[in-house]
Design a protein around this motif. Sequence first.
Motif, short mmCIF file in Angstrom:
data_model
loop_
_atom_site.label_atom_id
_atom_site.label_comp_id
_atom_site.label_asym_id
_atom_site.label_seq_id
_atom_site.Cartn_x
_atom_site.Cartn_y
_atom_site.Cartn_z
N ILE A 199 5.44 0.58 3.96
CA ILE A 199 5.21 1.70 2.47
C ILE A 199 6.12 0.70 1.24
CG2 ILE A 199 6.33 3.55 2.27
CD1 ILE A 199 4.81 3.87 4.17
N CYS A 200 5.32 1.01 0.69
CA CYS A 200 5.82 0.47 -0.79
C CYS A 200 6.76 2.14 -1.18
CB CYS A 200 5.02 0.76 -1.41
SG CYS A 200 4.96 0.36 -3.42
N CYS A 201 7.83 2.23 -1.71
CA CYS A 201 8.79 2.66 -2.37
C CYS A 201 9.58 2.65 -3.82
CB CYS A 201 9.78 2.38 -1.22
SG CYS A 201 9.53 2.91 0.87
N LYS A 202 9.99 3.72 -4.39
CA LYS A 202 9.89 3.83 -5.62
C LYS A 202 10.71 4.93 -5.17
CE LYS A 202 8.25 3.86 -10.36
NZ LYS A 202 7.43 4.11 -11.26
N PHE A 203 12.51 4.45 -6.26
CA PHE A 203 13.01 5.78 -5.89
C PHE A 203 13.05 6.54 -7.42
CE2 PHE A 203 17.20 6.98 -6.30
CZ PHE A 203 18.00 8.23 -5.27
N ASP A 204 13.25 8.09 -7.28
CA ASP A 204 12.96 8.51 -7.75
C ASP A 204 14.31 9.13 -8.40
OD1 ASP A 204 12.62 11.06 -9.81
OD2 ASP A 204 10.39 11.54 -8.97
N THR A 205 14.95 8.59 -10.00
CA THR A 205 16.79 9.57 -10.01
C THR A 205 16.36 10.64 -10.13
OG1 THR A 205 16.61 8.94 -11.78
CG2 THR A 205 16.87 7.31 -10.68
N SER A 206 15.14 11.58 -10.55
CA SER A 206 15.70 12.75 -11.31
C SER A 206 15.75 13.84 -10.34
CB SER A 206 14.07 12.93 -11.96
OG SER A 206 12.66 13.42 -10.82
N ASP A 207 15.56 13.82 -9.17
CA ASP A 207 16.41 14.41 -7.98
C ASP A 207 16.20 13.32 -6.41
OD1 ASP A 207 13.75 13.19 -6.95
OD2 ASP A 207 12.31 14.88 -6.58
N ASN A 208 16.92 12.41 -6.99
CA ASN A 208 17.46 11.42 -5.21
C ASN A 208 16.03 11.26 -4.84
OD1 ASN A 208 19.44 10.89 -7.81
ND2 ASN A 208 20.89 12.10 -6.97
N THR A 209 15.05 10.74 -4.86
CA THR A 209 14.27 11.01 -3.60
C THR A 209 13.58 10.02 -3.67
OG1 THR A 209 12.59 12.44 -4.77
CG2 THR A 209 14.48 13.61 -3.16
N TRP A 210 12.82 9.46 -2.28
CA TRP A 210 12.06 8.40 -2.09
C TRP A 210 10.75 8.71 -2.33
CZ3 TRP A 210 13.80 3.58 -3.21
CH2 TRP A 210 15.23 3.17 -2.37
N GLU A 211 9.71 8.07 -3.10
CA GLU A 211 8.37 8.25 -3.63
C GLU A 211 7.88 6.73 -2.37
OE1 GLU A 211 5.50 7.70 -7.40
OE2 GLU A 211 6.48 8.97 -8.08
N GLU A 212 6.81 7.39 -1.73
CA GLU A 212 5.99 6.85 -0.97
C GLU A 212 4.70 6.23 -0.33
OE1 GLU A 212 7.27 7.43 3.37
OE2 GLU A 212 9.74 7.45 3.06
N THR A 213 3.94 5.55 -0.31
CA THR A 213 2.64 5.30 -0.59
C THR A 213 2.24 3.78 0.34
OG1 THR A 213 3.08 5.18 -3.12
CG2 THR A 213 0.63 3.91 -1.81
N ALA A 214 1.68 4.54 1.20
CA ALA A 214 1.08 3.52 2.74
C ALA A 214 0.39 2.94 2.33
CB ALA A 214 0.63 4.74 3.84
N CYS A 215 0.87 1.62 2.32
CA CYS A 215 -0.08 0.16 1.90
C CYS A 215 -0.34 -0.24 3.80
CB CYS A 215 0.66 -0.65 1.45
SG CYS A 215 1.38 0.11 -0.26
N SER A 216 -1.32 -1.28 3.32
CA SER A 216 -2.02 -2.00 4.76
C SER A 216 -2.45 -3.62 3.52
CB SER A 216 -2.37 -1.46 5.71
OG SER A 216 -2.90 0.07 5.56
N CYS A 217 -1.88 -4.51 5.05
CA CYS A 217 -2.23 -5.83 4.35
C CYS A 217 -3.82 -5.98 4.79
CB CYS A 217 -1.65 -7.01 5.95
SG CYS A 217 0.44 -6.66 5.24
N ASN A 218 -4.52 -6.79 3.86
CA ASN A 218 -5.70 -6.79 4.35
C ASN A 218 -6.00 -7.98 5.57
OD1 ASN A 218 -6.56 -5.09 3.11
ND2 ASN A 218 -6.11 -6.11 1.04
N ASN A 219 -7.42 -8.39 6.05
CA ASN A 219 -8.07 -9.62 7.22
C ASN A 219 -6.69 -9.48 8.35
OD1 ASN A 219 -9.63 -10.17 4.27
ND2 ASN A 219 -7.84 -11.28 3.62
N ASP A 220 -6.56 -8.61 9.21
CA ASP A 220 -5.46 -8.61 9.77
C ASP A 220 -4.77 -9.49 9.64
OD1 ASP A 220 -7.86 -7.29 11.15
OD2 ASP A 220 -8.41 -9.23 11.63
#
Length: 261
Positions: free
Chosen positions: A192-213
């Motif tokens: 998971i790629c995470c970024k904290f949003d200080t405006s509402d104290n929540t985490w923004e999550e983006t699903a990621c995967s490693c390539n090439n197994d």
Amino acid sequence: SGDLVFTNEYGDKPGEGECVEYDKATECKVFNEVPCLYSCPRVYLSSNGPAFDNQYRRIGCFRISGTLFGATLVHYQNQNGQYLTPDSMSNPLSIKWIVSESPGAFNGGIKNTKFDYVKCPFDGWNQGWEADIGQGHWAADDTMKVTCHRGDEGASTDAPPVTQTTTNPTNPPQNCHKDGPNMIESCSNDFICCKFDTSDNTWEETACSCNNDNVFEQDFDICTWPDIAGCTERSMTWGHQLEVRNDDYTCEGGAKCEGYP
């Protein structure tokens, strides 16, 4: 609570202890003074040459594992129990690094004697490496690459604690522990790629995967070969390039993960 740490130092009996201020805990102060702790606490050795072909167990991810010569020099250990260490003939004024079975050993399977003044590994320390290719013969390995990881790449220390917004017991636990890539579970292709949003104290999550197994390794915040991460046998990486790349993962929507090395 607060900035207190637990130590057994002040316990009345073995196994007993108490919470004290940081500067009263000897082990904390001593660890804080370990050489290389801040410049290179973890180091990644990669090779696509003689070291890879002949000394595979002696490359990969290393962590600080102790000190030598009155705590003036440090050694590292990888997932295979091999040590990146000054050899037995080294001293604080003349240092020869090897990768061997034990700290401060007499010899090893990988060595670097080109610079005798290197007290701590550093990014780009790629010259002078040699690998034992058998029967006492050594070969220069110009493909060896050294990368230090300090553990704070992309991390944020000013984000307040996250409060759960729901009590639904079927929801998964919070995946984000810091800004940047976060591991979901060991030996998984996904992270998971995470970024904290200080405006509402929540985490923004983006699903990621490693390539090439590949699998995501939290110690170094990178996608790497499964056997380097201790998940599979060596055979999976025969003949493949082990260098860290910035294009070895894919995130939802084609986004890049800020904080990925």
